[in-house]
Design a protein around this motif. Structure first.
Motif, PDB file in Angstrom:
ATOM      1  N   GLN A   1       0.709  -1.061  -0.349  1.00  0.00           N
ATOM      2  CA  GLN A   1      -0.263   0.662  -0.331  1.00  0.00           C
ATOM      3  C   GLN A   1       1.119   1.441  -0.270  1.00  0.00           C
ATOM      4  O   GLN A   1       2.396   1.601   0.539  1.00  0.00           O
ATOM      5  CB  GLN A   1      -1.095   0.121   1.618  1.00  0.00           C
ATOM      6  N   LEU A   2       0.370   2.085  -0.790  1.00  0.00           N
ATOM      7  CA  LEU A   2       0.865   3.905  -0.981  1.00  0.00           C
ATOM      8  C   LEU A   2       1.815   4.552   0.857  1.00  0.00           C
ATOM      9  O   LEU A   2       1.200   3.732   1.358  1.00  0.00           O
ATOM     10  CB  LEU A   2       0.861   4.615  -1.319  1.00  0.00           C
ATOM     11  N   PHE A   3       2.612   4.521   1.237  1.00  0.00           N
ATOM     12  CA  PHE A   3       2.994   4.908   2.214  1.00  0.00           C
ATOM     13  C   PHE A   3       1.869   6.244   2.713  1.00  0.00           C
ATOM     14  O   PHE A   3       2.269   6.590   3.776  1.00  0.00           O
ATOM     15  CB  PHE A   3       4.396   5.452   1.761  1.00  0.00           C
ATOM     16  N   ASP A   4       1.483   7.047   2.134  1.00  0.00           N
ATOM     17  CA  ASP A   4       0.799   8.265   2.742  1.00  0.00           C
ATOM     18  C   ASP A   4      -0.700   8.280   2.793  1.00  0.00           C
ATOM     19  O   ASP A   4      -1.449   8.524   2.935  1.00  0.00           O
ATOM     20  CB  ASP A   4       1.124   9.510   1.651  1.00  0.00           C
ATOM     21  N   ASN A   5      -1.144   6.565   2.453  1.00  0.00           N
ATOM     22  CA  ASN A   5      -2.242   6.177   2.649  1.00  0.00           C
ATOM     23  C   ASN A   5      -2.888   6.632   4.290  1.00  0.00           C
ATOM     24  O   ASN A   5      -1.375   6.303   4.765  1.00  0.00           O
ATOM     25  CB  ASN A   5      -3.274   4.937   2.641  1.00  0.00           C
ATOM     26  N   GLY A   6      -3.506   7.022   4.332  1.00  0.00           N
ATOM     27  CA  GLY A   6      -4.587   7.141   6.251  1.00  0.00           C
ATOM     28  C   GLY A   6      -4.125   9.189   5.943  1.00  0.00           C
ATOM     29  O   GLY A   6      -4.811   9.154   7.040  1.00  0.00           O
ATOM     30  N   PHE A   7      -3.059   9.759   5.569  1.00  0.00           N
ATOM     31  CA  PHE A   7      -2.763  11.078   5.813  1.00  0.00           C
ATOM     32  C   PHE A   7      -3.889  11.732   4.488  1.00  0.00           C
ATOM     33  O   PHE A   7      -4.984  11.412   3.247  1.00  0.00           O
ATOM     34  CB  PHE A   7      -1.565  11.590   4.884  1.00  0.00           C
TER      35      PHE A   7
END
Length: 233
Positions: A39-45
């Protein structure tokens, strides 16, 4: 292979640990059909702290009396600085930001592009300083330059197919990002990013193109090239 148990015993290593570690390394490099992106590292931001899921960057080459340089546009707005080759013998390094775009597409990682688009993860001071900070950007630029010099001696990887990129090169890159979030990406993702980046780089530098638009799709992990439109005189 018959000597493996003896070697393990000599160095007080457990055979099952050695076998497991080797299998992990093999899968990282040659995953077969099991090519699942993390998953993308900035998921949840928040959205303003995420790399856009589609990034269309237009590369425009210009000539002046002082030399040739490349500028970039995003949705018609100029971004970043003028880029030159910064070397005595021209080699089109001026188009090298395509490699950062490839890292974003295939690794979900590029501190350089994140800074360029002003989407640093400032809501988390630790990530902002360490993952999106100056040192991470310097490492990324260093990787891009080092690979470029390696590729320049090899026709910019024109004849290198997936699964054939120098294993030693990939291992060295992995060691360079140790301690950073992208360290969790397997070697096959790095290979995909590198080969795809050079595929588009070769298009950008073609005499009939000398620029064009590069489109990153973060969802599908693709890098697409569109030739520049020429105005008929």
């Amino acid at each position: 292979m018959r000597d493996t148990p003896l070697v393990c015993a000599s160095f007080m290593l457990k055979l099952e640990d050695v076998v497991r570690d080797n299998l992990v390394k093999i899968h990282s490099r040659w995953p077969g059909r099991d090519r699942r992106y993390r998953q993308l590292f900035d998921n949840g931001f928040a959205e303003h702290e995420q790399l856009p899921h589609e990034i269309p960057i237009k590369f425009i080459e210009r000539e002046t009396s002082r030399g040739t340089y490349v500028v970039q546009q995003l949705h018609g707005v100029y971004i970043g600085d003028r880029l030159t080759d910064n070397i005595n013998e021209p080699d089109d390094y001026r188009f090298h930001d395509v490699f950062h775009l490839a890292y974003a597409a295939h690794l979900g990682w590029s501190p350089v592009i994140r800074a360029l688009l002003k989407v640093k993860r400032k809501s988390n001071p630790k990530i902002d300083e360490n993952e999106d900070g100056a040192r991470a950007m310097i490492i990324e630029e260093g990787i891009a330059t080092w690979i470029f010099n390696h590729a320049k001696k090899r026709a910019f990887y024109e004849d290198v197919s997936v699964g054939k990129l120098d294993y030693g090169l990939l291992k060295q890159i992995h060691s360079m990002v140790s301690g950073y979030e992208v360290d969790s990406c397997p070697l096959w993702q790095w290979e995909q990013a590198i080969l795809d980046g050079f595929r588009v780089f070769r298009e950008l530098r073609k005499p009939e193109h000398r620029g064009g638009t590069v489109i990153v799709n973060m969802t599908n992990h693709t890098l697409t090239f569109k030739p520049p439109s020429r105005v008929a005189l």
